[in-house]
Design an enzyme around this catalytic site. Structure first.
Site, mmCIF file in Angstrom:
data_model
loop_
_atom_site.group_PDB
_atom_site.id
_atom_site.type_symbol
_atom_site.label_atom_id
_atom_site.label_comp_id
_atom_site.label_asym_id
_atom_site.label_seq_id
_atom_site.Cartn_x
_atom_site.Cartn_y
_atom_site.Cartn_z
ATOM 1 N N TYR A 1 -1.292 58.823 -0.504
ATOM 2 C CA TYR A 1 -1.284 58.744 -1.971
ATOM 3 C C TYR A 1 -0.995 57.313 -2.426
ATOM 4 O O TYR A 1 -1.701 56.759 -3.269
ATOM 5 C CB TYR A 1 -0.248 59.707 -2.563
ATOM 6 C CG TYR A 1 -0.094 59.523 -4.053
ATOM 7 C CD1 TYR A 1 -1.080 59.977 -4.932
ATOM 8 C CD2 TYR A 1 1.007 58.852 -4.602
ATOM 9 C CE1 TYR A 1 -0.957 59.784 -6.311
ATOM 10 C CE2 TYR A 1 1.139 58.660 -5.968
ATOM 11 C CZ TYR A 1 0.151 59.130 -6.817
ATOM 12 O OH TYR A 1 0.260 58.929 -8.177
ATOM 13 N N LYS B 1 -3.254 54.594 -4.746
ATOM 14 C CA LYS B 1 -2.810 53.953 -5.996
ATOM 15 C C LYS B 1 -2.783 52.434 -5.837
ATOM 16 O O LYS B 1 -3.011 51.711 -6.802
ATOM 17 C CB LYS B 1 -1.441 54.507 -6.418
ATOM 18 C CG LYS B 1 -1.532 55.965 -6.866
ATOM 19 C CD LYS B 1 -2.341 56.115 -8.164
ATOM 20 C CE LYS B 1 -2.828 57.501 -8.433
ATOM 21 N NZ LYS B 1 -3.470 57.697 -9.729
#
Ligand SMILES: NC(=O)c1ccc[n+]([C@@H]2O[C@H](COP(=O)([O-])OP(=O)(O)OC[C@H]3O[C@@H](n4cnc5c(N)ncnc54)[C@H](OP(=O)(O)O)[C@@H]3O)[C@@H](O)[C@H]2O)c1
Length: 269
Positions: free
Chosen positions: A156, A160
């Site tokens: 994740y 980002k």
């Protein structure tokens, strides 16, 4: 003639809950018509009803943005209105917590599709159209997670980091074509995110978080002010500052403390 056609139009992905829903509400309250997307029909319909109460036209684009077809559906919905998009909020995204050797590979590859590939796909088409018109604004929901190695949420944070960097990069290119790009970088925010990411039993999952409404307001204002990026909230601004000072191994350790499941920590003690 469509009586709404003089109103500006904003497309928000992942608008059925959390930050996306509140971003859509910000635009509705500021006189925009909306196209809202998510993958769950009931959630999208409920969001549409709540946003219609703000006035203005709300069009739904039900589509799974993990797929190229899903991105096409959203683009086709936008084109079918016969109006240019004034704003795109490329917001849909999910997380996944856990130890990298134990997390599910398909879930992670789907997350990369959604958080990274579909953003590139959607923004490519929208940015080209905006550049041709020499007008438009794009808000990309990155995260302060992109500033630190995300132990126990590693893929994740990588997605980002991509968005935070790529948003700044295309901003530099698109400013010559009169298109604004802003990266919204929230910290921990009270939404469905941590539950969906299987992170309820973590320090960050249990922590007090910023409201999605406050984060969306910060994002809306930064986009309108032509800011390159904005970190939502004072505590998160401080955390973002620390990422400039501490070395990566120290940041990875700090992230472990926030994201490693409490039960796993307790068992190791
Ligand atoms: N919450 C935080 O702490 C935080 C911090 C920094 C950044 N962010 C970012 O903020 C963005 C929004 O997250 P949130 O916190 O608001 O979480 P959320 O409440 O879970 O909202 C996620 C939204 O994305 C949609 N979505 C998920 N999978 C999708 C798919 N395959 N196709 C289309 N839409 C999909 C969801 O719709 P469905 O319900 O239909 O799936 C929902 O509308 C994400 O990009 C996230 O990474 C969140």
């Amino acid at each position: 003639m469509n009586p709404q056609a003089s109103r500006p139009l904003a497309l928000v992905t992942g608008a059925s809950s959390g930050i996306g829903l509140e971003l859509a509400r910000q635009f509705a309250r500021n006189g925009y018509d909306l196209i809202i997307n998510s993958e769950d029909a009931a959630g999208l319909e409920a969001a549409a009803q709540s946003l219609q109460a703000e006035g203005g036209q709300v069009t739904t684009a039900l589509a799974d943005l993990r797929t190229r077809d899903g991105v096409h559906t959203v683009l086709e919905t936008s084109q079918s209105l016969g109006r240019p998009l004034d704003v795109l909020c490329a917001n849909a995204g999910v997380g996944l917590g856990g130890r990298f050797t134990e997390t599910d590979l398909d879930t992670e590859l789907d997350m990369i599709q959604l958080n990274v590939a579909s953003q590139v796909h959607l923004v490519k088409h929208v940015a080209r159209a905006m550049a041709d018109r020499r007008d438009g604004r794009i808000l990309i929901t990155g995260s302060i997670a992109g500033l630190m190695p995300g132990s126990f949420q590693s893929v994740y944070n990588g997605t980002k980091a991509f968005l935070d960097s790529w948003g700044e990069a295309i901003r530099e290119e698109l400013k010559e074509q009169n298109v604004v790009v802003t990266v919204l970088m929230p910290g921990a925010t009270e939404t469905e995110f941590f539950h969906r990411a299987e992170m309820d039993d973590t320090k960050v999952g249990e922590s007090k978080k910023m409201s999605a409404e406050d984060v969306a307001k910060v994002g809306y204002e930064a986009l309108m002010a032509n800011d390159d990026h904005v970190v939502a909230g004072l505590k998160n601004k401080f955390q973002a500052l620390m990422t400039n000072i501490l070395p990566d191994p120290a940041l990875a350790k700090l992230h472990r403390d926030m994201a490693q499941p409490n039960a796993e920590k307790a068992a190791a003690e």
